[in-house]
Scaffold this motif. Sequence first.
Motif, PDB file in Angstrom:
ATOM      1  N   GLY A   1       0.830  -1.188   0.000  1.00 60.89           N
ATOM      2  CA  GLY A   1       0.000   0.000   0.000  1.00 60.89           C
ATOM      3  C   GLY A   1       0.867   1.241   0.000  1.00 60.89           C
ATOM      4  O   GLY A   1       1.976   1.225   0.554  1.00 60.89           O
ATOM      5  N   PHE A   2       0.373   2.325  -0.609  1.00 64.45           N
ATOM      6  CA  PHE A   2       1.224   3.520  -0.712  1.00 64.45           C
ATOM      7  C   PHE A   2       1.321   4.293   0.606  1.00 64.45           C
ATOM      8  O   PHE A   2       2.129   5.208   0.728  1.00 64.45           O
ATOM      9  CB  PHE A   2       0.820   4.427  -1.870  1.00 64.45           C
ATOM     10  CG  PHE A   2      -0.566   5.017  -1.847  1.00 64.45           C
ATOM     11  CD1 PHE A   2      -1.409   4.923  -0.756  1.00 64.45           C
ATOM     12  CD2 PHE A   2      -1.038   5.687  -2.979  1.00 64.45           C
ATOM     13  CE1 PHE A   2      -2.671   5.488  -0.763  1.00 64.45           C
ATOM     14  CE2 PHE A   2      -2.295   6.262  -3.008  1.00 64.45           C
ATOM     15  CZ  PHE A   2      -3.108   6.155  -1.887  1.00 64.45           C
ATOM     16  N   ARG A   3       0.533   3.916   1.597  1.00 64.19           N
ATOM     17  CA  ARG A   3       0.648   4.529   2.918  1.00 64.19           C
ATOM     18  C   ARG A   3       1.296   3.577   3.924  1.00 64.19           C
ATOM     19  O   ARG A   3       1.187   3.781   5.127  1.00 64.19           O
ATOM     20  CB  ARG A   3      -0.720   4.976   3.395  1.00 64.19           C
ATOM     21  CG  ARG A   3      -1.295   6.122   2.547  1.00 64.19           C
ATOM     22  CD  ARG A   3      -2.754   6.356   2.867  1.00 64.19           C
ATOM     23  NE  ARG A   3      -2.967   6.572   4.279  1.00 64.19           N
ATOM     24  CZ  ARG A   3      -4.117   6.304   4.914  1.00 64.19           C
ATOM     25  NH1 ARG A   3      -5.135   5.792   4.229  1.00 64.19           N
ATOM     26  NH2 ARG A   3      -4.242   6.532   6.186  1.00 64.19           N
ATOM     27  N   CYS A   4       1.967   2.569   3.397  1.00 61.50           N
ATOM     28  CA  CYS A   4       2.696   1.597   4.227  1.00 61.50           C
ATOM     29  C   CYS A   4       4.174   1.941   4.154  1.00 61.50           C
ATOM     30  O   CYS A   4       4.832   1.685   3.139  1.00 61.50           O
ATOM     31  CB  CYS A   4       2.440   0.183   3.706  1.00 61.50           C
ATOM     32  SG  CYS A   4       3.579  -1.063   4.330  1.00 61.50           S
ATOM     33  N   PRO A   5       4.735   2.537   5.201  1.00 52.93           N
ATOM     34  CA  PRO A   5       6.122   3.027   5.109  1.00 52.93           C
ATOM     35  C   PRO A   5       7.174   1.927   5.038  1.00 52.93           C
ATOM     36  O   PRO A   5       8.311   2.188   4.640  1.00 52.93           O
ATOM     37  CB  PRO A   5       6.284   3.855   6.389  1.00 52.93           C
ATOM     38  CG  PRO A   5       5.244   3.343   7.323  1.00 52.93           C
ATOM     39  CD  PRO A   5       4.096   2.900   6.473  1.00 52.93           C
ATOM     40  N   ASN A   6       6.821   0.697   5.415  1.00 55.51           N
ATOM     41  CA  ASN A   6       7.770  -0.405   5.293  1.00 55.51           C
ATOM     42  C   ASN A   6       7.694  -1.105   3.931  1.00 55.51           C
ATOM     43  O   ASN A   6       8.532  -1.956   3.630  1.00 55.51           O
ATOM     44  CB  ASN A   6       7.518  -1.446   6.388  1.00 55.51           C
ATOM     45  CG  ASN A   6       7.940  -0.957   7.755  1.00 55.51           C
ATOM     46  OD1 ASN A   6       8.872  -0.150   7.875  1.00 55.51           O
ATOM     47  ND2 ASN A   6       7.256  -1.415   8.798  1.00 55.51           N
ATOM     48  N   CYS A   7       6.692  -0.769   3.143  1.00 56.67           N
ATOM     49  CA  CYS A   7       6.462  -1.512   1.904  1.00 56.67           C
ATOM     50  C   CYS A   7       7.481  -1.253   0.790  1.00 56.67           C
ATOM     51  O   CYS A   7       7.756  -2.162   0.004  1.00 56.67           O
ATOM     52  CB  CYS A   7       5.048  -1.247   1.400  1.00 56.67           C
ATOM     53  SG  CYS A   7       3.786  -2.090   2.410  1.00 56.67           S
ATOM     54  N   PRO A   8       8.042  -0.050   0.649  1.00 57.28           N
ATOM     55  CA  PRO A   8       9.035   0.120  -0.430  1.00 57.28           C
ATOM     56  C   PRO A   8      10.233  -0.816  -0.301  1.00 57.28           C
ATOM     57  O   PRO A   8      10.787  -1.259  -1.314  1.00 57.28           O
ATOM     58  CB  PRO A   8       9.447   1.593  -0.283  1.00 57.28           C
ATOM     59  CG  PRO A   8       8.259   2.248   0.302  1.00 57.28           C
ATOM     60  CD  PRO A   8       7.700   1.234   1.274  1.00 57.28           C
ATOM     61  N   ALA A   9      10.654  -1.118   0.910  1.00 56.20           N
ATOM     62  CA  ALA A   9      11.770  -2.051   1.076  1.00 56.20           C
ATOM     63  C   ALA A   9      11.391  -3.443   0.561  1.00 56.20           C
ATOM     64  O   ALA A   9      12.204  -4.134  -0.070  1.00 56.20           O
ATOM     65  CB  ALA A   9      12.171  -2.126   2.555  1.00 56.20           C
TER      66      ALA A   9
ATOM     67  N   PRO B   1      -3.303 -11.485   6.331  1.00 52.23           N
ATOM     68  CA  PRO B   1      -1.944 -11.131   6.787  1.00 52.23           C
ATOM     69  C   PRO B   1      -2.030 -10.325   8.074  1.00 52.23           C
ATOM     70  O   PRO B   1      -2.950  -9.525   8.255  1.00 52.23           O
ATOM     71  CB  PRO B   1      -1.411 -10.272   5.628  1.00 52.23           C
ATOM     72  CG  PRO B   1      -2.632  -9.693   4.991  1.00 52.23           C
ATOM     73  CD  PRO B   1      -3.695 -10.760   5.117  1.00 52.23           C
ATOM     74  N   PRO B   2      -1.065 -10.504   8.982  1.00 48.65           N
ATOM     75  CA  PRO B   2      -1.101  -9.751  10.244  1.00 48.65           C
ATOM     76  C   PRO B   2      -0.764  -8.281  10.060  1.00 48.65           C
ATOM     77  O   PRO B   2      -1.001  -7.477  10.955  1.00 48.65           O
ATOM     78  CB  PRO B   2      -0.034 -10.458  11.094  1.00 48.65           C
ATOM     79  CG  PRO B   2       0.901 -11.056  10.090  1.00 48.65           C
ATOM     80  CD  PRO B   2       0.063 -11.456   8.926  1.00 48.65           C
ATOM     81  N   GLY B   3      -0.195  -7.920   8.946  1.00 48.00           N
ATOM     82  CA  GLY B   3       0.177  -6.539   8.645  1.00 48.00           C
ATOM     83  C   GLY B   3       0.817  -6.477   7.286  1.00 48.00           C
ATOM     84  O   GLY B   3       0.920  -7.485   6.576  1.00 48.00           O
ATOM     85  N   LEU B   4       1.252  -5.298   6.895  1.00 50.73           N
ATOM     86  CA  LEU B   4       1.942  -5.111   5.627  1.00 50.73           C
ATOM     87  C   LEU B   4       3.321  -4.513   5.917  1.00 50.73           C
ATOM     88  O   LEU B   4       3.478  -3.775   6.888  1.00 50.73           O
ATOM     89  CB  LEU B   4       1.155  -4.170   4.710  1.00 50.73           C
ATOM     90  CG  LEU B   4      -0.267  -4.576   4.324  1.00 50.73           C
ATOM     91  CD1 LEU B   4      -0.803  -3.586   3.293  1.00 50.73           C
ATOM     92  CD2 LEU B   4      -0.349  -5.990   3.803  1.00 50.73           C
ATOM     93  N   PRO B   5       4.318  -4.849   5.035  1.00 48.45           N
ATOM     94  CA  PRO B   5       4.200  -5.697   3.848  1.00 48.45           C
ATOM     95  C   PRO B   5       4.189  -7.168   4.210  1.00 48.45           C
ATOM     96  O   PRO B   5       4.698  -7.581   5.249  1.00 48.45           O
ATOM     97  CB  PRO B   5       5.472  -5.350   3.062  1.00 48.45           C
ATOM     98  CG  PRO B   5       6.474  -5.022   4.128  1.00 48.45           C
ATOM     99  CD  PRO B   5       5.694  -4.321   5.202  1.00 48.45           C
TER     100      PRO B   5
END
Length: 287
Positions: A53-61, A117-121
């Motif tokens: 998601g684009f508001r998930c700060p860990n997702c770009p990694a 899932p318990p969270g993203l990513p």
Amino acid sequence: MMKQLLLPALLLAGFAGCDVIEEPDNPVPSTNACEGVSNGYGFRRVLLEDLTGFRCPNCPAAADVAKQLDGIYCEDLVVVAVHCTGVFASPTTTPPDPFSTDFRTAAGEAYVSAFSPPGLPNGLVSRRAFDGSQIVGEDNWSSAIADILGEPAQFEVTFQQVNYDTGTETLDLQVKLDVLRDTVGEHNLVVYLLEDGVIEGQEDNRVPGGIVYPYTHNHVLRDNLNGTWGTQVFNGAITTGQSNVLPINDYVLPANVLEPANCHLVAYIYRVDNDEVMQVTERKLVE
């Protein structure tokens, strides 16, 4: 990497108040960037569904991990970015401002609800269960992919007669399924439409201010051509040499597609009893 929990993230502030920084844009994947060699016909390829998601700060990694794996495994790996959940993928502004695009799809939301899932990513690696769970963190994507690649395939999946009318933005195609080894059970086929090169904002906890704009979103799931859970193509005893063809006609590209030339089609066959994806293939919409 610690996951971003869904509930606490509800407390995150929106785009307002954050510092926006200009970062060099991450490019659209090159079709010539692969470093590896395909296992070829008769072997399983892998579907990696990156729940993001684009508001998930860990997702770009995690997206960077997927990009690296895509460059290693080439056509043996198909990456799909499933933007999902109201917490991490719902717009917070109105167009044309960053974070105004709703990347979510009905299918993506259904998958999150089904696989929990318990969270993203997080991710699904051909939806196989590893250590009792189909949800796989990005640190384990590589080993999970390696666990499947090289296994003899029970099916081959091939796009045929793909005709896209640029005037009407209408698509007709066939997907052919060949049985390579005897098996049994109900199997469904799903066809995805993806888009690369979609410019939007992205929260990223690796950069000062926490937001990257412009950010290039790739492998974005735009739509399912034949429903969330697909179409039954085999059931009961399935015999080597058997085949089936699924036609999809008069499909009109959805309004969220920005550039058809950046779109891809993905087709996969999965076991209905446990959801495991048994074979997958990808091609550009316009070749």
